[in-house]
Design a protein around this motif. Structure first.
Motif, PDB file in Angstrom:
ATOM      1  N   TRP A  17      29.280  36.879  38.012  1.00 32.73           N
ATOM      2  CA  TRP A  17      29.541  37.702  36.838  1.00 32.73           C
ATOM      3  C   TRP A  17      30.338  36.911  35.804  1.00 32.73           C
ATOM      4  CZ3 TRP A  17      26.949  41.971  36.152  1.00 32.73           C
ATOM      5  CH2 TRP A  17      26.498  42.703  37.259  1.00 32.73           C
ATOM      6  N   LEU A  18      29.888  36.981  34.562  1.00 34.50           N
ATOM      7  CA  LEU A  18      30.611  36.457  33.413  1.00 34.50           C
ATOM      8  C   LEU A  18      30.544  37.515  32.324  1.00 34.50           C
ATOM      9  CD1 LEU A  18      29.096  32.845  33.203  1.00 34.50           C
ATOM     10  CD2 LEU A  18      31.407  33.439  33.975  1.00 34.50           C
ATOM     11  N   VAL A  19      31.486  37.449  31.399  1.00 29.71           N
ATOM     12  CA  VAL A  19      31.438  38.316  30.224  1.00 29.71           C
ATOM     13  C   VAL A  19      30.959  37.447  29.077  1.00 29.71           C
ATOM     14  CG1 VAL A  19      32.786  39.752  28.662  1.00 29.71           C
ATOM     15  CG2 VAL A  19      33.289  39.765  31.116  1.00 29.71           C
ATOM     16  N   LYS A  20      29.946  37.919  28.342  1.00 25.87           N
ATOM     17  CA  LYS A  20      29.407  37.124  27.238  1.00 25.87           C
ATOM     18  C   LYS A  20      29.539  37.881  25.923  1.00 25.87           C
ATOM     19  CE  LYS A  20      24.586  38.088  26.577  1.00 25.87           C
ATOM     20  NZ  LYS A  20      24.896  38.403  25.237  1.00 25.87           N
ATOM     21  N   ASP A  27      30.301  41.960  20.337  1.00 23.85           N
ATOM     22  CA  ASP A  27      31.130  42.584  21.364  1.00 23.85           C
ATOM     23  C   ASP A  27      30.915  41.846  22.680  1.00 23.85           C
ATOM     24  OD1 ASP A  27      28.574  43.500  21.808  1.00 23.85           O
ATOM     25  OD2 ASP A  27      29.151  45.558  22.245  1.00 23.85           O
ATOM     26  N   TRP A  28      31.740  42.171  23.661  1.00 22.26           N
ATOM     27  CA  TRP A  28      31.723  41.449  24.937  1.00 22.26           C
ATOM     28  C   TRP A  28      31.058  42.316  25.993  1.00 22.26           C
ATOM     29  CZ3 TRP A  28      33.144  36.430  25.048  1.00 22.26           C
ATOM     30  CH2 TRP A  28      33.861  35.956  23.947  1.00 22.26           C
ATOM     31  N   THR A  71      38.184  31.703  21.208  1.00 17.12           N
ATOM     32  CA  THR A  71      37.983  33.145  21.413  1.00 17.12           C
ATOM     33  C   THR A  71      39.284  33.940  21.444  1.00 17.12           C
ATOM     34  OG1 THR A  71      38.109  32.956  23.822  1.00 17.12           O
ATOM     35  CG2 THR A  71      35.916  32.698  22.809  1.00 17.12           C
ATOM     36  N   GLY A  72      40.398  33.251  21.723  1.00 13.25           N
ATOM     37  CA  GLY A  72      41.662  33.960  21.919  1.00 13.25           C
ATOM     38  C   GLY A  72      41.712  34.676  23.255  1.00 13.25           C
ATOM     39  N   LYS A  73      40.812  34.324  24.161  1.00 11.25           N
ATOM     40  CA  LYS A  73      40.742  34.974  25.475  1.00 11.25           C
ATOM     41  C   LYS A  73      40.874  33.926  26.572  1.00 11.25           C
ATOM     42  CE  LYS A  73      37.832  38.703  23.762  1.00 11.25           C
ATOM     43  NZ  LYS A  73      38.814  39.760  23.832  1.00 11.25           N
ATOM     44  N   GLU A  74      41.647  34.249  27.608  1.00 10.38           N
ATOM     45  CA  GLU A  74      41.815  33.336  28.735  1.00 10.38           C
ATOM     46  C   GLU A  74      40.506  33.197  29.510  1.00 10.38           C
ATOM     47  OE1 GLU A  74      44.960  34.367  31.370  1.00 10.38           O
ATOM     48  OE2 GLU A  74      46.509  34.128  29.853  1.00 10.38           O
ATOM     49  N   PHE A  86      27.181  29.886  22.652  1.00  9.32           N
ATOM     50  CA  PHE A  86      27.345  30.997  23.580  1.00  9.32           C
ATOM     51  C   PHE A  86      28.777  30.990  24.094  1.00  9.32           C
ATOM     52  CE2 PHE A  86      22.863  30.227  23.500  1.00  9.32           C
ATOM     53  CZ  PHE A  86      22.268  31.462  23.699  1.00  9.32           C
ATOM     54  N   TYR A  87      29.493  32.101  23.907  1.00 12.32           N
ATOM     55  CA  TYR A  87      30.856  32.242  24.418  1.00 12.32           C
ATOM     56  C   TYR A  87      30.825  33.100  25.671  1.00 12.32           C
ATOM     57  CZ  TYR A  87      32.607  30.225  20.098  1.00 12.32           C
ATOM     58  OH  TYR A  87      32.883  29.363  19.058  1.00 12.32           O
ATOM     59  N   LEU A  88      31.457  32.596  26.732  1.00 12.30           N
ATOM     60  CA  LEU A  88      31.456  33.258  28.029  1.00 12.30           C
ATOM     61  C   LEU A  88      32.873  33.308  28.578  1.00 12.30           C
ATOM     62  CD1 LEU A  88      28.444  31.201  29.345  1.00 12.30           C
ATOM     63  CD2 LEU A  88      28.343  33.565  28.559  1.00 12.30           C
ATOM     64  N   ILE A  89      33.173  34.327  29.379  1.00 14.01           N
ATOM     65  CA  ILE A  89      34.485  34.456  30.004  1.00 14.01           C
ATOM     66  C   ILE A  89      34.303  34.630  31.508  1.00 14.01           C
ATOM     67  CG2 ILE A  89      36.644  35.750  30.107  1.00 14.01           C
ATOM     68  CD1 ILE A  89      35.995  36.812  27.280  1.00 14.01           C
ATOM     69  N   ALA A  90      34.988  33.785  32.272  1.00 16.64           N
ATOM     70  CA  ALA A  90      34.965  33.875  33.728  1.00 16.64           C
ATOM     71  C   ALA A  90      36.101  34.786  34.196  1.00 16.64           C
ATOM     72  CB  ALA A  90      35.116  32.479  34.329  1.00 16.64           C
TER      73      ALA A  90
END
Length: 120
Positions: A17-20, A27-28, A71-74, A86-90
């Motif tokens: 799972w990742l947030v994209k 939006d994410w 992104t300002g997101k960890e 493509f921006y992704l968050i683990a």
């Protein structure tokens, strides 16, 4: 996007799972990602292997790197292609590093394979 991509289980290098960030609304969204030697694909549901919601052809990627500052997101990272970033968050730092490492290895592996075949 073509819906002709079908992933064979033996081709899966990494999945999780990742947030994209969505393309238009920005939006994410949480998505199940599957990495193969050729593609990074996203699906709405875990275990899906047909008709990805989006896909990135790895041979078109120029960069994969941390994007926390962008992104300002960890735990975020980016995969750059000619037409889009493509921006992704683990879920955590270890998963972020694992995804960056695996995507990067597939990008390099693809380049090396192409270059090797050109010299034969």
């Amino acid at each position: 996007m073509s819906n002709e991509i079908v992933i064979h289980p033996d081709d899966i290098v990494k999945s999780g799972w990742l947030v994209k960030q969505s393309r238009h609304i920005k939006d994410w969204r949480r998505r199940w990602f599957v990495l193969t030697p050729q593609y990074l694909c996203s699906f709405k549901n875990q275990g899906e292997t047909r008709n990805p919601t989006e896909w990135i052809r790895l041979r078109e990627c120029s960069t994969v790197k941390s994007a926390d500052e962008d992104t300002g997101k960890e735990n975020s990272f980016r995969v750059d292609t000619p037409g889009r970033i493509f921006y992704l968050i683990a879920e955590n730092m270890q998963e972020k590093e694992a995804w960056i490492g695996q995507v990067g290895r597939q990008m390099v592996r693809r380049t090396v394979m192409v270059e090797d075949s050109e010299y034969q």
